[in-house]
Design a protein around this motif. Structure first.
Motif, short mmCIF file in Angstrom:
data_model
loop_
_atom_site.label_atom_id
_atom_site.label_comp_id
_atom_site.label_asym_id
_atom_site.label_seq_id
_atom_site.Cartn_x
_atom_site.Cartn_y
_atom_site.Cartn_z
N LYS A 53 1.03 -1.02 0.09
CA LYS A 53 -0.34 0.51 0.18
C LYS A 53 0.98 1.60 0.00
N VAL A 54 1.44 1.46 -1.07
CA VAL A 54 2.59 2.79 -1.03
C VAL A 54 1.84 3.58 -2.51
N LYS A 110 -2.43 2.21 -2.23
CA LYS A 110 -2.29 3.67 -0.32
C LYS A 110 -4.27 4.36 -1.13
N ASN A 111 -4.36 4.16 -1.99
CA ASN A 111 -5.56 4.99 -1.98
C ASN A 111 -5.95 5.40 -3.17
N LYS A 170 -10.44 5.18 -0.11
CA LYS A 170 -9.71 3.90 0.18
C LYS A 170 -10.77 2.92 -0.14
N THR A 226 -0.87 5.09 -5.79
CA THR A 226 -1.92 5.62 -5.92
C THR A 226 -2.30 4.96 -7.04
#
Length: 247
Positions: free
Chosen positions: A153-154, A189-190, A211, A156
């Protein structure tokens, strides 16, 4: 002076100028060949002295427009690299931007993830990293260099969607997109979504920092409703969600 002698002098001058020009080019080329070993040694010494604590491997020096360049790569991942350049007796490098902050490796990983997602979904997405390589922990850096990032999770994921300008429909489209990707084990991550009204393409909004957890928490529809209504509510602030109207 008769025409014959005049023509002879003109031809002689032409051949003289041509000879000088070609001679200069040849001398320049030979000069580069002669000085190349010395320049390579200077660049190698600079690398060894400046970056002796790094595990690096180097490519051969190349020359273009009298600028000599060496590509220097991380020994564990050739996509993590920077350049050392020699020009006008000065040596410079791109270490800070390309290597320390990770521009080269992160650009590579973005492209790789985009291709992987397209292969799995047949849909084009944009992938980006919000942080610089040196701002990640050592453990995360290690995984980045191993290119083991699909579920990390790093990053986008960004997607442009054209749909009807209705809260339920927008919510469902975003939810379906997130669900589809995460079923394929892409866990960013998002997300960033650019939503455009299919009936009026000048009506468009960019939503940042969504998210997938919002789906399970039943917050997504409320968030979309507040954004469409331009209601800067507490739920947006609490979840650090921002938006902007485009066009």
């Amino acid at each position: 002076m008769n025409e014959g002698k005049k023509l002879t002098i003109q031809m002689a001058l032409f051949f003289l100028v041509t000879f000088v020009l070609f001679g200069t080019i040849i001398i320049k080329e030979k000069q580069n060949i002669i000085f190349l070993p010395k320049i390579e040694n200077s660049i190698s010494k600079y690398m060894n002295d400046t970056y002796q604590d790094l595990s690096l491997e180097k490519d051969k020096v190349t020359e273009e427009n009298n600028v000599f360049t060496m590509k220097v790569k991380n020994i564990k991942n050739k996509n993590h690299y920077f350049y050392i350049k020699y020009s006008n007796k000065k040596i410079t490098d791109t270490y800070k931007t390309d290597y320390l902050e990770g521009k080269t490796i992160l650009n590579h990983l973005s492209t790789k993830l985009e291709k992987d997602i397209y292969k799995e979904t047949n849909i084009t997405y944009k992938v980006s990293f919000d942080n610089k390589f040196n701002n990640y922990s050592e453990k995360v850096q290690k995984l980045l260099l191993e290119e083991n990032i699909k579920t990390l999770k790093v990053y986008t994921i960004e997607k442009e969607i054209t749909t009807s300008w209705e809260i339920n429909n927008i919510t469902k489209t975003i939810s379906d997109t997130m669900t589809t990707l995460e079923k394929k084990q892409f866990t960013p991550k998002n997300y960033t979504f650019i939503i455009t009204n299919e009936k009026d393409i000048t009506q468009s909004i960019k939503i940042n920092n969504l998210k997938s957890s919002l789906i399970n928490e039943n917050k997504l529809q409320t968030i979309i409703s507040d954004i469409i209504s331009n209601n800067k509510s507490s739920i947006l602030t609490e979840n650090k969600i921002t938006y902007e109207y485009l066009n």
